[in-house]
Design an enzyme around this catalytic site. Structure first.
Site, PDB file in Angstrom:
ATOM      1  N   PHE A 157      83.610 -16.513 -34.104  1.00  0.00           N
ATOM      2  CA  PHE A 157      82.439 -15.674 -35.234  1.00  0.00           C
ATOM      3  C   PHE A 157      81.663 -15.161 -34.971  1.00  0.00           C
ATOM      4  O   PHE A 157      81.485 -14.677 -34.067  1.00  0.00           O
ATOM      5  CB  PHE A 157      81.351 -17.176 -34.717  1.00  0.00           C
ATOM      6  N   ASP A 158      81.220 -14.177 -35.673  1.00  0.00           N
ATOM      7  CA  ASP A 158      80.393 -13.301 -36.328  1.00  0.00           C
ATOM      8  C   ASP A 158      78.556 -13.883 -35.479  1.00  0.00           C
ATOM      9  O   ASP A 158      78.715 -15.555 -35.593  1.00  0.00           O
ATOM     10  CB  ASP A 158      79.687 -12.723 -37.709  1.00  0.00           C
ATOM     11  N   GLY A 159      78.187 -13.069 -35.659  1.00  0.00           N
ATOM     12  CA  GLY A 159      76.715 -13.329 -35.046  1.00  0.00           C
ATOM     13  C   GLY A 159      75.794 -13.992 -36.269  1.00  0.00           C
ATOM     14  O   GLY A 159      75.307 -14.545 -36.478  1.00  0.00           O
ATOM     15  N   PHE A 269      84.948 -17.010 -39.240  1.00  0.00           N
ATOM     16  CA  PHE A 269      83.533 -16.915 -40.034  1.00  0.00           C
ATOM     17  C   PHE A 269      82.882 -15.765 -39.629  1.00  0.00           C
ATOM     18  O   PHE A 269      81.944 -15.384 -38.985  1.00  0.00           O
ATOM     19  CB  PHE A 269      83.113 -18.683 -39.679  1.00  0.00           C
ATOM     20  N   ASP A 271      79.887 -13.323 -42.417  1.00  0.00           N
ATOM     21  CA  ASP A 271      79.217 -13.221 -43.894  1.00  0.00           C
ATOM     22  C   ASP A 271      79.307 -11.987 -44.723  1.00  0.00           C
ATOM     23  O   ASP A 271      78.887 -12.501 -45.439  1.00  0.00           O
ATOM     24  CB  ASP A 271      77.331 -13.000 -43.445  1.00  0.00           C
TER      25      ASP A 271
END
Length: 299
Positions: A157-159, A269, A271
């Protein structure tokens, strides 16, 4: 146990490669698409970008002798009639998927809460944007990969704007890196607000608690452009949430693809499309979360 179960909703185009019939839909219309699907309903569909991910999710249930820990739901814009080909393919691959919503061309995102889904994974960016706008966790799967042979499911995951809100990202976008770093130092002990995929990560963590850490069928990673000292707020936020993340990579703006490859991610994932492209260039499946300030006013 049901309220502890992880529920992931997938679209038919995320699960299977429907490019051929989708092209017919776009060029010849709905009636031609329906005819094509019915004429070919006994032909098995090839796997799509999300197929190996779904299979690994379902395999977790084989590692736990009690009630199922994971359920996969199908959310499809097909009709029930044209959806026969999809379920024929599900049966062919022996996927334990029994619940579905077929909406005949209408976006199916409104069924996400009814099924109790923690994540909606789709190949349709517009459906994903609608789901996120309604407050549901969703991502557009934009690339696939050669299936990772490890039986362990590895999710990265991105943060900011994914696990966490975009509150800090907004400061960076509007005022620059120095202002961002100063804010994160000043707010280091204040947990970040929830991002769209926080509850999905929480559900993954609940599954992990059923296993010894070294035997867990799931391994998670945070792969963020943040660097020290902005890392402290992230660590304290996860601690406040009571969520274990197995690996945390603070890259200070370095491209993420090589690190995702080293982690062995089954999916990542983020954004930002650029980071998804970096993952794809290293044969890592990527899912775009079109949420937050970096996605405002973008198609």
């Amino acid at each position: 146990m049901d309220n502890q179960k992880l529920v992931v909703a997938v679209s038919s185009r995320a699960l299977f490669n429907l490019d051929e019939s989708h092209t017919i839909f776009e060029t010849q219309g709905k009636e031609a698409f329906c005819r094509y699907q019915i004429e070919h309903e006994n032909e098995i569909l090839p796997p799509g970008f999300g197929f190996s991910l779904v299979k690994k999710f379902l395999d977790i249930n084989k590692a736990f002798p009690g009630a199922p820990l994971v359920e996969i739901i199908l959310l499809s814009q097909n009709s029930a009639d044209t959806g026969l080909r999809i379920f024929n393919s599900i049966n062919h691959y022996d996927l334990a998927i029994s619940r579905a919503a077929f909406t005949s061309g209408v976006s199916p995102y409104e069924y996400i809460p009814a099924f109790g889904a923690h994540l909606f994974l789709s190949a349709n960016g517009e459906d994903v944007r609608k789901a996120l706008a309604a407050g549901y966790a969703a991502a557009t799967i934009v690339s696939g990969a050669v299936a990772n042979p490890s039986p362990q499911l590895r999710i990265a995951f991105d943060g900011d704007a994914v696990l966490f809100s975009d509150e800090s990202e907004r400061i960076y976008q509007q005022h620059g890196l120095a202002a961002f770093a100063a804010n994160e130092r000043n707010e280091a002990h204040k947990p970040l607000s929830d991002g769209p995929l926080k509850e999905f990560l929480s559900a993954l963590h609940r599954i992990q608690t059923h296993f010894d850490q070294e035997l867990s069928p799931i391994r998670t990673a945070l792969v963020t452009a943040r660097a020290a000292p902005a890392h402290e707020r992230v660590v304290r936020t996860l601690r406040a949430w009571g969520i274990r993340i197995d690996e945390a990579l603070f890259l200070g703006g370095m491209p993420k693809g090589a690190f995702l490859k080293a982690f062995g991610a089954d999916i990542f994932f983020d954004d930002q499309k650029g980071h998804c492209d970096s993952a794809e260039s290293h044969q890592i499946a990527a899912a775009h979360v079109p949420h937050g300030v970096t996605n405002q006013n973008r198609p």
